[in-house]
Design a protein around this motif. Structure first.
Motif, short mmCIF file in Angstrom:
data_model
loop_
_atom_site.label_atom_id
_atom_site.label_comp_id
_atom_site.label_asym_id
_atom_site.label_seq_id
_atom_site.Cartn_x
_atom_site.Cartn_y
_atom_site.Cartn_z
N UNK A 86 -3.03 -10.82 5.74
CA UNK A 86 -2.56 -10.04 4.60
C UNK A 86 -3.64 -10.13 3.53
N UNK A 87 -3.97 -8.99 2.94
CA UNK A 87 -5.03 -8.94 1.94
C UNK A 87 -4.59 -8.05 0.79
N UNK A 88 -5.13 -8.35 -0.40
CA UNK A 88 -4.85 -7.55 -1.59
C UNK A 88 -6.13 -7.46 -2.40
N UNK A 89 -6.53 -6.25 -2.74
CA UNK A 89 -7.65 -6.01 -3.64
C UNK A 89 -7.13 -5.13 -4.76
N UNK A 90 -6.99 -5.70 -5.94
CA UNK A 90 -6.42 -5.06 -7.12
C UNK A 90 -5.04 -4.50 -6.80
N UNK A 91 -4.89 -3.19 -6.61
CA UNK A 91 -3.56 -2.62 -6.36
C UNK A 91 -3.39 -2.17 -4.91
N UNK A 92 -4.32 -2.54 -4.03
CA UNK A 92 -4.24 -2.13 -2.63
C UNK A 92 -3.89 -3.33 -1.78
N UNK A 93 -2.79 -3.22 -1.03
CA UNK A 93 -2.35 -4.30 -0.16
C UNK A 93 -2.34 -3.81 1.28
N UNK A 94 -2.60 -4.73 2.19
CA UNK A 94 -2.55 -4.38 3.60
C UNK A 94 -2.24 -5.60 4.43
N UNK A 95 -1.78 -5.38 5.64
CA UNK A 95 -1.47 -6.49 6.51
C UNK A 95 -1.42 -6.06 7.96
N UNK A 110 3.41 1.90 13.19
CA UNK A 110 2.77 1.68 11.91
C UNK A 110 3.38 2.61 10.88
N UNK A 111 3.28 2.18 9.64
CA UNK A 111 3.69 3.02 8.52
C UNK A 111 2.75 2.71 7.36
N UNK A 112 2.33 3.75 6.63
CA UNK A 112 1.43 3.53 5.50
C UNK A 112 1.65 4.59 4.44
N UNK A 113 1.26 4.23 3.22
CA UNK A 113 1.29 5.15 2.09
C UNK A 113 -0.07 5.07 1.41
N UNK A 114 -0.69 6.21 1.21
CA UNK A 114 -1.95 6.30 0.48
C UNK A 114 -1.78 7.38 -0.58
N UNK A 115 -1.72 6.96 -1.83
CA UNK A 115 -1.47 7.87 -2.94
C UNK A 115 -0.18 8.64 -2.66
N UNK A 116 -0.25 9.95 -2.45
CA UNK A 116 0.96 10.73 -2.19
C UNK A 116 1.11 11.08 -0.70
N UNK A 117 0.32 10.45 0.16
CA UNK A 117 0.39 10.73 1.59
C UNK A 117 1.13 9.61 2.30
N UNK A 118 2.09 9.98 3.10
CA UNK A 118 2.88 9.03 3.87
C UNK A 118 2.60 9.27 5.34
N UNK A 119 2.41 8.19 6.09
CA UNK A 119 2.08 8.31 7.50
C UNK A 119 2.96 7.36 8.31
N UNK A 120 3.44 7.83 9.44
CA UNK A 120 4.28 7.01 10.30
C UNK A 120 3.95 7.37 11.74
N UNK A 121 3.90 6.35 12.59
CA UNK A 121 3.62 6.58 14.00
C UNK A 121 4.39 5.54 14.81
N UNK A 122 4.97 5.95 15.92
CA UNK A 122 5.68 5.03 16.80
C UNK A 122 5.54 5.52 18.24
N UNK A 123 5.34 4.56 19.14
CA UNK A 123 5.24 4.89 20.55
C UNK A 123 6.16 3.95 21.32
N UNK A 124 7.17 4.41 21.99
CA UNK A 124 7.61 5.80 22.08
C UNK A 124 8.16 6.29 20.73
N UNK A 125 8.21 7.60 20.55
CA UNK A 125 8.69 8.15 19.27
C UNK A 125 10.13 7.72 18.98
N UNK A 126 10.43 7.63 17.70
CA UNK A 126 11.80 7.31 17.27
C UNK A 126 12.72 8.43 17.73
N UNK A 127 13.95 8.06 18.08
CA UNK A 127 14.92 9.04 18.56
C UNK A 127 15.17 10.09 17.49
#
Length: 152
Positions: A86-95, A110-127
């Protein structure tokens, strides 16, 4: 929390643990060499790495200088993960955390948020999840969401 701390990192990889925090974590020693404290505090406690809580004394420190160090332990000693960071640089966190294959029925996710962009991925896909959505087009379930309407 931009300034508490400004930057921090805690990582476990098999038997190696490293930690860094700026400003230094409360109680951090100033200098440790081969697990012998030469100056400063007795060490921090309660550092979190996902669901694992660690204390300075749980690791044999090869070195620890001011705000950062590298040490060793037995793999998975005291409940530590095989690999996690887990890492944090100013206001950016990740793990990142290594889990067992097919945990919760997912091979990877995985799930992530970058500014106003939201990203989600799952294998197999969520029902019931759509296979492709861009700007919320072709999304029958979330037709009320609007582009750039983050959090509403």
């Amino acid at each position: 929390d931009v300034g508490d701390p400004f930057c921090s990192n805690i990582r476990v990889c098999l038997c190696i643990t490293d930690q860094c925090s700026l400003p230094p974590a409360e109680g951090s020693p100033i200098c440790v060499c081969f697990n012998k404290k030469l100056a400063g505090g007795d060490g921090w406690s309660g550092q979190q790495l996902f669901d694992w809580s660690t204390s300075f004394g749980d690791t044999f420190w090869l070195y620890y200088i001011f705000c950062m160090g590298l040490g060793f332990s037995a793999p998975q000693a005291n409940g530590r993960p095989l690999f996690a960071v887990q890492a944090k640089e100013l206001c950016i966190k990740g793990g990142t955390k290594l889990t067992t294959p097919m945990e919760g029925g997912k091979l990877c996710s995985m799930v992530s948020t970058r500014l106003c962009f939201w990203e989600q991925c799952a294998l197999p896909p969520a029902e019931g999840a759509p296979m492709f959505v861009c700007f919320n087009l072709l999304n029958k379930k979330g037709a009320s969401a609007k582009p750039l309407a983050y959090g509403s």
